[in-house]
Every structure is written in C-alpha cells, then in structure tokens.
Scaffold this active site. Structure first.
Site, PDB file in Angstrom:
ATOM      1  N   ASP A  33       2.841 -34.610  13.442  1.00  0.00           N
ATOM      2  CA  ASP A  33       1.934 -35.704  13.106  1.00  0.00           C
ATOM      3  C   ASP A  33       2.654 -36.691  12.198  1.00  0.00           C
ATOM      4  O   ASP A  33       3.576 -36.311  11.455  1.00  0.00           O
ATOM      5  CB  ASP A  33       0.698 -35.176  12.370  1.00  0.00           C
ATOM      6  CG  ASP A  33      -0.277 -34.446  13.286  1.00  0.00           C
ATOM      7  OD1 ASP A  33      -0.243 -34.681  14.505  1.00  0.00           O
ATOM      8  OD2 ASP A  33      -1.085 -33.649  12.764  1.00  0.00           O
TER       9      ASP A  33
ATOM     10  N   GLU B 221       4.572 -29.510  16.212  1.00  0.00           N
ATOM     11  CA  GLU B 221       3.729 -29.033  15.109  1.00  0.00           C
ATOM     12  C   GLU B 221       2.468 -28.318  15.575  1.00  0.00           C
ATOM     13  O   GLU B 221       2.134 -27.247  15.074  1.00  0.00           O
ATOM     14  CB  GLU B 221       3.339 -30.196  14.202  1.00  0.00           C
ATOM     15  CG  GLU B 221       2.380 -29.794  13.085  1.00  0.00           C
ATOM     16  CD  GLU B 221       1.875 -30.962  12.265  1.00  0.00           C
ATOM     17  OE1 GLU B 221       0.960 -30.746  11.458  1.00  0.00           O
ATOM     18  OE2 GLU B 221       2.377 -32.092  12.421  1.00  0.00           O
TER      19      GLU B 221
ATOM     20  N   TYR C 230       0.815  -1.213   0.000  1.00  0.00           N
ATOM     21  CA  TYR C 230       0.000   0.000   0.000  1.00  0.00           C
ATOM     22  C   TYR C 230       0.851   1.266   0.000  1.00  0.00           C
ATOM     23  O   TYR C 230       0.500   2.271  -0.632  1.00  0.00           O
ATOM     24  CB  TYR C 230      -0.941   0.010   1.207  1.00  0.00           C
ATOM     25  CG  TYR C 230      -2.195  -0.794   0.998  1.00  0.00           C
ATOM     26  CD1 TYR C 230      -3.070  -0.488  -0.048  1.00  0.00           C
ATOM     27  CD2 TYR C 230      -2.519  -1.854   1.832  1.00  0.00           C
ATOM     28  CE1 TYR C 230      -4.225  -1.227  -0.251  1.00  0.00           C
ATOM     29  CE2 TYR C 230      -3.675  -2.598   1.639  1.00  0.00           C
ATOM     30  CZ  TYR C 230      -4.524  -2.281   0.592  1.00  0.00           C
ATOM     31  OH  TYR C 230      -5.669  -3.011   0.389  1.00  0.00           O
TER      32      TYR C 230
END
Length: 382
Positions: free
Chosen positions: A254, A202, A108
């Site tokens: 995981d 995680e 911006y």
C-alpha cells in the site's frame, strides 16, 4: 527492464552441530568461571535505539557494540541468569533431538517452581521470549536455528519446486492458496526454480487477485504474500531466494507509511531485530508501488484515503500516520531523494493509496497493465 535470475551470492547450509558447539562453549565458560571461584557472567549485546545504526556500506540497519554484563552473583541479575541457563539446556535438547518448539511451548516446557522455594522459573511468556532474543544476540544464530519457531504467516505461489523434509512439490500446483511459509525455513531446499523474479505483495487480497489473473505464469514470477508486516520466516525466505538463488526482489505494498515501512524492513532490516539484519534483510530489493506518483499517473485521486491522525501543523499533532511519516523522513535509510519526495508528498496531500484502489480501473488492471508496465519501464524506487 528485463528481470532475470542472477548468479547466487552465497550458499547457506544449516549445521546443527555449529549451534550445539556455541551453546556448549558458552556453558563451559560459565562452568570454568564458577569452578575457579569467579563470578560467572554473560555479555549480552544491548537492545534499543541507542545501540542501533545504519551501516552505509552494507546498506543495513545494524546493532552497535554496546554490551550489558549479567552476573550470577548479583541479586538484580540472578533470575535472568538462571532463566538463560534453563533455556540454553532446553534448546540444546531440541537441537540434539531434531525437534522444534514454538515460543509458547518453550515457555510452558520450562515453567516450574524452583525446588525448596515458592519461586517459579518463569511467570509469563514475556520473561522467556526476551531471553531467547538475548541468546540470538549472544550466540549469533537465528532463533529458528535453535529450533524455536513462531506462528506461520504468509504464503508463496509460483513455478518453483520446494523440498521440505521428505516432501517435494511445486508451489504452483497446490491450488490458488499456494504454500504456507513455515515459521522456520532453514531446512527448506529449492531443487528447481523456473521463475525470473520474486514479487513480494503486502496483502493476501492482492496476491489472490494476481494469482487469479494468472500473473505469476504470464510474467514468470514467484508471488510472496506477506499478509501485513513480513514475518521472520518470510523475510528469511526472501533473503535466501535472492542470495542463494539469485532472484531479483520486487516489493508491492500500500502507498502509506505502514506499507513503506514493510518495504523498509524487507530491504534494510528493523530496529527491533537489528542484530539479525544480515540474515533477514535484502538490501538489493526494489519498490514498485504504491507511490504518491501513482495517484496522478493513473488518475486515482477519487479513490485515495485520508491519512489517519493529526497533522504536524495542527494542535496535538503529529499523531497516527502523520507521526509515522515524519519518523520515516528522519530515518537514515529513507534519505534517498526519491523516497524523501514520496514522503513529503504524502504529508502535503494528507492521503494514502491502497493496492486495491487499482480495481477502480478494472479487476485485471493491476496484473495486465500496472505491474508489467512499471517493471518493464524500470519505474522502481530504490
């Protein structure tokens, strides 16, 4: 296996003057070429899989040496050339003034209509972000060293003292939520470290479980919660804790292709950010779990989840988790025999195992048995 702090391998000291010099040297080059009547150009290291390779010696995913040349007097290049100079000037101002801007703010702040035309400098952030990445590769500095930041994600908890500007605090005394890792960690200092290793986790839910069970205090470790794929700030922090402070890194995700890829990016770097592997990756990191072996070892067969997608031997396959597993099987950095075995078992069994599945044994099982036992016995994957 006793984890303990080692001798530091490097010392990082952020010097804004070096960043300014690189910006100014490039700007002077462009100016001199223009003054001498030449066609000014930038050489930009090429992005993409065809310019990425795995360096066996450094054990990192690296960017190759292919370059694309961007000319000022070329209709196809002129817009990006202009955008590059605009952002260079903006970054110089940020670094000189000691201010930081987000990627969105950088977009911006530099979006305006070119005088005398109906052309905007930037139409969308998808134009400014790649230019900032180009500058990282051209200058050999991190975006964060150019004072451009991204949203913060991830947090740490453990007995280390952090100095952040004028503030100094212990990351184990900020409540169970720990200390949120900022988008840039270049200015962070560690006056006092009282932990033996770093456990990278995680999921926030698992990190919270370990904190509630007093794991960081009992095992004398620092918890780093990535909250999914590790952000650049988190990866850089892990790198600095290992190389500058000598802390061993253990990763806990995981047991699925996405968790294993999270580990891969922490250890080897990533394809998209191959040009930053030397500053973001930690090739000495080790993996504690979850693994396919854990399913049998801890009798977790009833709490596995099916892989998502179509298997390779079915019509339309492979897709989803199966496709990702096959990709990982073929990556050079997953060729270790133990990792090949894990990936092939996941394909064969068609299952995944989450960290939270350990709660099937008991809430405290992960903190009092699973992690201490595996780390103590050295049951870690490379």
């Amino acid at each position: 296996m006793k984890l303990k702090r080692q001798k530091p391998k490097e010392k990082f000291s952020y010097d804004p003057q070096k960043v300014l010099k690189k910006l100014e040297d490039l700007a002077w080059k462009i100016l001199e070429e223009a003054k001498s009547g030449k066609n000014p150009y930038f050489d930009v290291p090429t992005r993409g899989l065809n310019n990425v390779y795995f360096d066996e010696e450094s054990r990192l995913i690296r960017l190759g040496d292919r370059l694309s040349r961007r000319y000022f007097l070329n209709v196809a290049h002129a817009r990006k050339f202009m955008q590059t100079l605009i952002l260079m000037a903006y970054i110089k101002r940020l670094v000189s003034e000691g201010k930081h801007a987000s990627l969105r703010e950088a977009y911006y702040a530099n979006k305006h209509t070119v005088p005398g035309t109906r052309e905007n400098t930037f139409e969308d952030q998808s134009e400014s972000d790649p230019i900032i990445e180009d500058l990282e590769r051209m200058l050999g500095v991190l975006r964060e060293e150019m004072h451009i930041t991204a949203d913060r994600r991830g947090y740490i908890y453990g007995d280390i003292v952090i100095k952040d500007g004028e503030d100094e605090f212990n990351a184990s005394k900020l409540g169970t939520g720990g200390w949120a890792v900022p988008g840039t960690v270049e200015h962070i200092q560690f006056p006092e470290i009282n932990v033996d290793y770093v456990l990278v986790v995680e999921t926030a839910a698992m990190a919270d479980r370990l904190i509630e069970e007093k794991y960081p205090k009992r095992e004398n470790c620092l918890i780093v919660a990535t909250q999914g794929q590790a952000s650049r700030g988190v990866r850089r922090l892990i790198h600095r804790l290992h190389y500058e402070e000598g802390l061993p890194i253990i990763v806990f995700t995981d047991g699925d292709p996405y968790g294993w890829y999270i580990y891969s990016t922490i250890k080897r770097g990533s394809i998209n950010l191959a040009y930053l592997s030397e500053k973001l990756a930690t090739p000495d990191a080790k993996f504690v779990g979850m693994t396919m072996d854990d399913i049998k070892e801890y009798n977790l067969e009833n709490v596995t989840e099916k892989l998502k997608g179509i298997p390779p031997d079915k019509k339309g396959g492979p897709t989803g988790d199966y496709k990702r597993l096959i990709e990982e099987l073929n990556y050079p950095w997953f060729q270790d025999k133990e990792w090949q075995r894990q990936l092939k078992l996941a394909l064969k069994w068609g299952v995944r195992i989450e960290q939270q599945a350990l709660a099937n044994k008991s809430l405290e099982f992960v903190a009092k048995e699973y992690l201490p036992e595996k780390i103590r016995e050295g049951k870690l994957l490379p």
